[in-house]
Motif scaffolding. Structure first.
Motif, short mmCIF file in Angstrom:
data_model
loop_
_atom_site.label_atom_id
_atom_site.label_comp_id
_atom_site.label_asym_id
_atom_site.label_seq_id
_atom_site.Cartn_x
_atom_site.Cartn_y
_atom_site.Cartn_z
N VAL A 1 -2.35 -6.40 -4.55
CA VAL A 1 -3.32 -7.47 -4.81
C VAL A 1 -4.47 -7.30 -3.82
O VAL A 1 -4.26 -7.12 -2.62
N VAL A 2 -5.69 -7.35 -4.34
CA VAL A 2 -6.89 -7.26 -3.52
C VAL A 2 -7.64 -8.57 -3.63
O VAL A 2 -7.91 -9.04 -4.75
N GLY A 3 -7.97 -9.17 -2.49
CA GLY A 3 -8.65 -10.45 -2.48
C GLY A 3 -9.99 -10.39 -1.78
O GLY A 3 -10.14 -9.73 -0.75
N GLY A 4 -10.96 -11.11 -2.32
CA GLY A 4 -12.28 -11.17 -1.70
C GLY A 4 -13.37 -11.27 -2.74
O GLY A 4 -13.11 -11.50 -3.93
N GLU A 5 -14.60 -11.07 -2.31
CA GLU A 5 -15.75 -11.33 -3.17
C GLU A 5 -15.98 -10.25 -4.23
O GLU A 5 -15.64 -9.08 -4.04
#
Length: 313
Positions: A3-7
């Protein structure tokens, strides 16, 4: 699953083909879908790793395009939140070496209002966060809570701070907050410039060793044209050179390194990067360097597919 989180945002990249004599700052700007974490997710997904993106994305036309590109790259979007706020914009200026400088337009944009909705799915084995997501509130606190919770249940946690100094109003407070994340970070990836900024001028290798003492398992340093290196508690740093490339621009190069490292670790079931030996790290860094070489040969952040990387290597 990673899972990759951010803008997720839109880079406005200058048209370098303009030959009408106009000043560089007046050249047309072309929209390119991007954002550090967004590019990381694209890279990991295109390289064949099961990947999901977690963020808040606008319902505007840019937001719809961002989602379509994720799905086309094999990235799951079921964790994405949607909002009526506009998409963040980043105006890009390129120097003579193709290095990018950014001016961000983030006021009341969708991604900064990301909310923590609780534990990630059980099948998640890695979480990567960073860049503006860890700066702009209230989303930064939500990502921080996610980082701490997932680290506590044994997920491989990765951080790329990807410093954008113009958006950090209180550098001392940010550095203190960064230090507070380190016990919950297993893989820290950053440029030597970012390492120097975070450590207030301390040599990056010295800083990396101090971050290991804080609990980080491995610190990967990107060195531009000088290649990549990793520092762990196991021994001397491992270094690899950059892979041959025809440079167009460096947009997304570091993000591609992060995504490729995550994909390489995921394929091998690695949950503790600090336990890898020199041969494994050399192979991982060479893999990431090859992926980044393809990205810098293209305009904007355009990470390679697994087939493209296999052909390149």
């Amino acid at each position: 699953m990673i899972v990759v989180g951010g803008e997720a945002l839109v880079d406005l990249v200058p048209d370098e083909s303009t030959v009408d004599g106009s000043a560089p700052e007046l050249r047309p700007l072309w929209p390119r879908l991007g954002g550090g974490p967004y590019n990381v997710a694209l890279a990991a997904g295109r390289l064949g790793a099961a990947t999901s993106f977690v963020s808040r994305i606008s319902r505007d036309r840019f937001g719809e395009a961002l989602l379509r590109r994720l799905r086309a790259s094999g990235v799951d979007t079921s964790l994405v939140q949607r909002g009526q706020e506009p998409t963040t914009l980043a105006v890009v200026a390129l120097d003579e070496q193709g290095s990018a400088q950014y001016t961000f337009y983030t006021e009341a944009t969708a991604d900064r209002f990301f909310a923590d909705r609780g534990a990630l799915p059980e099948e998640v084995s890695a979480l990567s966060i960073g860049t503006l997501g860890m700066v702009l509130e209230p989303g930064a606190s939500a990502y921080e809570a996610m980082l701490r919770r997932e680290a506590a249940r044994g997920v491989l946690t990765a951080l790329d701070p990807n410093i954008r100094a113009d958006l950090i109003a209180d550098p001392a407070a940010y550095r203190a907050r960064f230090a507070s994340w380190l016990p919950d970070v297993r893989l820290l990836k950053l440029s030597v410039e970012d390492a120097a900024w975070l450590a207030e001028g301390t040599d990056p290798l010295t800083a990396a060793k101090s971050w290991l003492d804080s609990g980080v398992g491995a610190v990967v340093l990107t060195r531009g044209a000088e290649g990549l290196s990793v520092v762990t508690a196991a021994g001397e740093p491992v270094r690899v050179p950059t892979a041959p490339a025809r440079l167009v621009d460096t947009i997304g190069a570091g993000d591609t390194v992060q995504g490729a490292l995550l994909a390489w670790l995921h394929e091998r079931g690695v949950t503790d990067p600090g336990a890898l030996g020199e041969p494994e790290w050399r192979a991982a860094l060479q893999y990431a360097a090859g992926a980044a070489a393809i990205t810098v040969s293209r305009s904007g952040a355009e990470p390679p597919t697994a087939a493209e990387l296999a052909e390149y290597r």
